[in-house]
Motif scaffolding. Structure first.
Motif, short mmCIF file in Angstrom:
data_model
loop_
_atom_site.label_atom_id
_atom_site.label_comp_id
_atom_site.label_asym_id
_atom_site.label_seq_id
_atom_site.Cartn_x
_atom_site.Cartn_y
_atom_site.Cartn_z
N SER A 102 -14.18 1.21 -1.60
CA SER A 102 -12.90 1.23 -0.88
C SER A 102 -12.27 2.62 -0.96
CB SER A 102 -11.93 0.21 -1.47
OG SER A 102 -12.37 -1.08 -1.14
N LEU A 103 -11.43 2.91 0.01
CA LEU A 103 -10.85 4.25 0.11
C LEU A 103 -9.77 4.52 -0.93
CD1 LEU A 103 -10.44 6.92 1.68
CD2 LEU A 103 -8.95 5.68 3.24
N CYS A 104 -8.89 3.57 -1.13
CA CYS A 104 -7.77 3.87 -2.02
C CYS A 104 -7.70 2.88 -3.18
CB CYS A 104 -6.44 3.88 -1.26
SG CYS A 104 -5.71 2.26 -1.01
N SER A 112 -3.64 -5.43 2.56
CA SER A 112 -4.60 -4.38 2.92
C SER A 112 -4.14 -3.71 4.22
CB SER A 112 -5.98 -5.01 3.13
OG SER A 112 -6.84 -4.10 3.77
N CYS A 113 -4.20 -2.38 4.25
CA CYS A 113 -3.72 -1.69 5.46
C CYS A 113 -4.77 -1.74 6.57
CB CYS A 113 -3.32 -0.26 5.15
SG CYS A 113 -4.69 0.89 5.06
N GLY A 114 -6.01 -2.08 6.23
CA GLY A 114 -7.05 -2.26 7.23
C GLY A 114 -7.79 -1.00 7.61
N LYS A 115 -7.49 0.10 6.93
CA LYS A 115 -8.11 1.37 7.35
C LYS A 115 -9.60 1.41 7.04
CE LYS A 115 -7.56 6.36 7.00
NZ LYS A 115 -6.67 7.44 6.65
N CYS A 116 -10.01 0.86 5.89
CA CYS A 116 -11.44 0.94 5.56
C CYS A 116 -12.06 -0.45 5.49
CB CYS A 116 -11.67 1.73 4.28
SG CYS A 116 -11.06 0.96 2.79
N CYS A 154 -12.39 -2.94 2.10
CA CYS A 154 -11.17 -3.63 1.71
C CYS A 154 -10.73 -4.62 2.79
CB CYS A 154 -10.09 -2.60 1.41
SG CYS A 154 -8.45 -3.27 1.13
N PRO A 177 -3.27 5.31 3.42
CA PRO A 177 -3.68 6.36 2.48
C PRO A 177 -4.65 7.34 3.13
CG PRO A 177 -4.31 4.16 1.71
CD PRO A 177 -3.91 4.02 3.12
N VAL A 232 0.83 -1.21 0.00
CA VAL A 232 0.00 0.00 0.00
C VAL A 232 0.86 1.27 0.00
CG1 VAL A 232 -0.30 0.25 2.50
CG2 VAL A 232 -2.14 0.99 0.97
N LEU A 257 -5.81 0.48 -3.87
CA LEU A 257 -5.60 -0.94 -3.59
C LEU A 257 -6.94 -1.67 -3.49
CD1 LEU A 257 -2.98 -2.47 -1.20
CD2 LEU A 257 -5.26 -3.41 -1.29
N GLY A 258 -7.84 -1.14 -2.69
CA GLY A 258 -9.14 -1.77 -2.53
C GLY A 258 -10.03 -1.60 -3.76
#
Ligand code: SF4
Length: 511
Positions: free
Chosen positions: A480-482, A435-439, A442, A282, A264, A484-485
């Protein structure tokens, strides 16, 4: 093995008292990984392939001392079994145009003089002495260069936006956080030609009005880091980066920042957060980094391959560069060709070339005479293309219209034995891990998507599950936010579209 070959070649040169006539030079990658290690003889351009340390003595005693080529180490043309000595005539190289890779395999990347001998730092000199920042930006805009990291955003326009933003301090960032499975385009450029990136960053700094360059590079690239450090040191010593470059009053210096290998962090806002010592997550854009980036200052982010094109565009002109490629995608693209293909390697091809030419003419066709089934472009964000896409000219827009994308340049070829549901599962596994797990869409959605694919491949799913799978994939894509998702369901959706029968076969087998 290559290290041993170098040592043995040096020893053989010494044994034959040729130290004053013959130089053994380590270069960057030639791209033809399938046939490596490679030893190239200059000036006659003889290209020895699959060399072993034991061959070194014979190369020196036969080729240099007796003037006879070592036939058994020459490339054998699979078409007619003839030996080919010069790489220019090999199918792997014939259709390539090497701009970003122009110096890889030609120069010693640890010697700035060799870069200078091939027009190195001439573009920086030209820009600083003959062009205003606006003129240089116009040249890049007119060239039609688009970001090679995956997004395809026009590079000149990005520079112009950052140039136009007011700021007492601005940053030039090189994104060297290459993370697609199987991709090594940026690593090869940095290992083989680090000065081209430094020169381009200085040109960018002049154009946007910034004196600070940062290269965000993954720590897993020790050789690239080592060569960058040497290049920065040599460039400072020579005064082509640092204070008052060429006596013009323009200052520009470059520092390295290390990434820890999170996929990410290739996304520019995550990358900037990581450089600031924060979690590599992100944030929503706007604001774009051009307005508020590193430490809240205007920041221009381009990837390694994008930068590697810049000096050539300045030296040869926008018109020359834009004469290569298609209407909306100019120049060339570097791809890492991998999978079930005969000639695995790193290639640079003009935009507009077809997948068929890449896979069969350059790649030498499918391994073991098997049938071509699909090619994945764009890494985990891309999709799988099939037989019906083989004659589509490769460019940013055509790949998207076909259900995939350019991405940063990963290209993985599959044959008749590959299960496309398992391929989609492989990429999802990667995304879940990265996945960074923020949202939530994703973080949770991709996990559920993976579990459903697992259920399908184990023969435990019903046809209704396929509908749920598609719905979930679309929800993740839309919410998804960014990037990647937003792109992670692409391998699932493209394989569902192009290989529906394989999904159905799994479902039909369900107990
Ligand atoms: Fe993180 Fe994925 Fe959301 Fe991007 S889409 S912010 S990687 S959880």
């Amino acid at each position: 093995q290559s290290e041993e070959i170098v040592e043995n070649l040096k020893q053989a040169v010494s044994d034959n008292s040729l130290e004053n006539e013959i130089q053994v030079v380590r270069t960057g990658c030639f791209g033809f990984c399938e046939k490596g290690p490679i030893v190239k003889m200059i000036p006659d351009n003889t290209f020895y392939v699959q060399v072993t340390p034991e061959d070194a003595g014979e190369i020196i005693s036969e080729h240099i001392v007796k003037g006879r080529k070592v036939e058994r180490l020459l490339f054998t043309d699979p078409e007619n079994n003839e030996h080919i000595a010069d790489s220019k005539h090999m199918g792997f190289y014939k259709k390539q145009i090497r701009i970003a890779l122009r110096n890889c395999g030609f120069i010693n990347p640890e010697n700035i003089d060799e870069y200078i001998a091939r027009d190195g730092y001439a573009a920086l000199g030209k820009v600083l002495s003959e062009m205003t920042p606006e003129e240089a930006i116009k040249e890049i805009k007119d060239s039609g260069l688009r970001g090679r990291g995956g997004g395809g955003f026009p590079t000149g326009l990005k520079w112009e936006i950052t140039h136009n933003v007011e700021g007492d301090e601005k940053y030039v960032v090189c994104n060297a956080d290459e993370g697609d499975p199987g991709a090594f385009m940026d690593r090869s450029i940095l290992e083989g030609d680090p000065h081209s990136v430094l020169e381009a960053m200085a040109i960018c700094g002049y154009c946007i009005g910034g004196s600070n360059g940062l290269i965000y590079i993954r720590a897993e690239y020790p050789l690239a880091i080592e060569r960058l450090k040497i290049a920065i040191e040599q460039a400072r010593e020579l005064g082509v980066i640092g204070k008052d470059i060429f006596g013009t009053g323009f200052d520009f210096d470059v520092e390295l920042r290390y990434g820890a290998g999170a996929f990410v962090c290739g996304e520019e806002t995550s990358l900037i957060h990581s450089m600031e010592g924060l979690r590599g997550e992100p944030t929503v854009k706007p604001p774009f980094p051009s307005v508020s980036g590193y430490k809240g200052k205007p920041t221009n982010v381009n990837n390694v391959e994008t930068f590697a094109n810049i000096p050539v565009i300045i030296n040869n002109g926008a018109k020359w560069f834009s004469s290569i490629g298609t209407e909306k995608s100019k120049g060339t693209k570097v791809f890492a060709l991998a999978g079930k293909i005969n000639n695995v390697g790193l290639i640079e091809v003009p935009m507009g070339i077809t997948l068929r030419e890449v896979i069969f003419d350059i790649g030498g066709g499918i391994k073991d005479g098997k049938k071509f089934k699909a090619v994945q472009t764009g890494g985990p964000s891309g999709g799988c293309l099939t037989e019906k896409h083989l004659d589509i000219p490769i460019d940013y827009d055509n790949l998207i219209a076909s259900g995939s994308m350019m991405g940063s340049g990963g290209m993985i070829v599959m044959d008749e034995d590959d299960c496309m549901v398992s391929v989609a599962k492989f990429y999802l596994d990667f995304t879940v891990e990265e996945s960074c797990g923020k949202c939530a869409p994703c973080r949770i959605g991709n996990k559920r998507l993976y579990e459903m694919l697992d259920k399908i491949t184990k023969g435990n799913a019903t046809e209704d599950d396929l509908g749920i799978l598609r719905n979930l994939a679309n929800v993740i894509k839309d919410t998804s936010l960014c990037g990647l998702g937003q792109t992670s369901p692409n391998p699932v959706l493209s394989t569902m579209d192009n290989f529906a029968d394989e999904y159905l076969a799994h479902v039909k087998d369900a107990k």
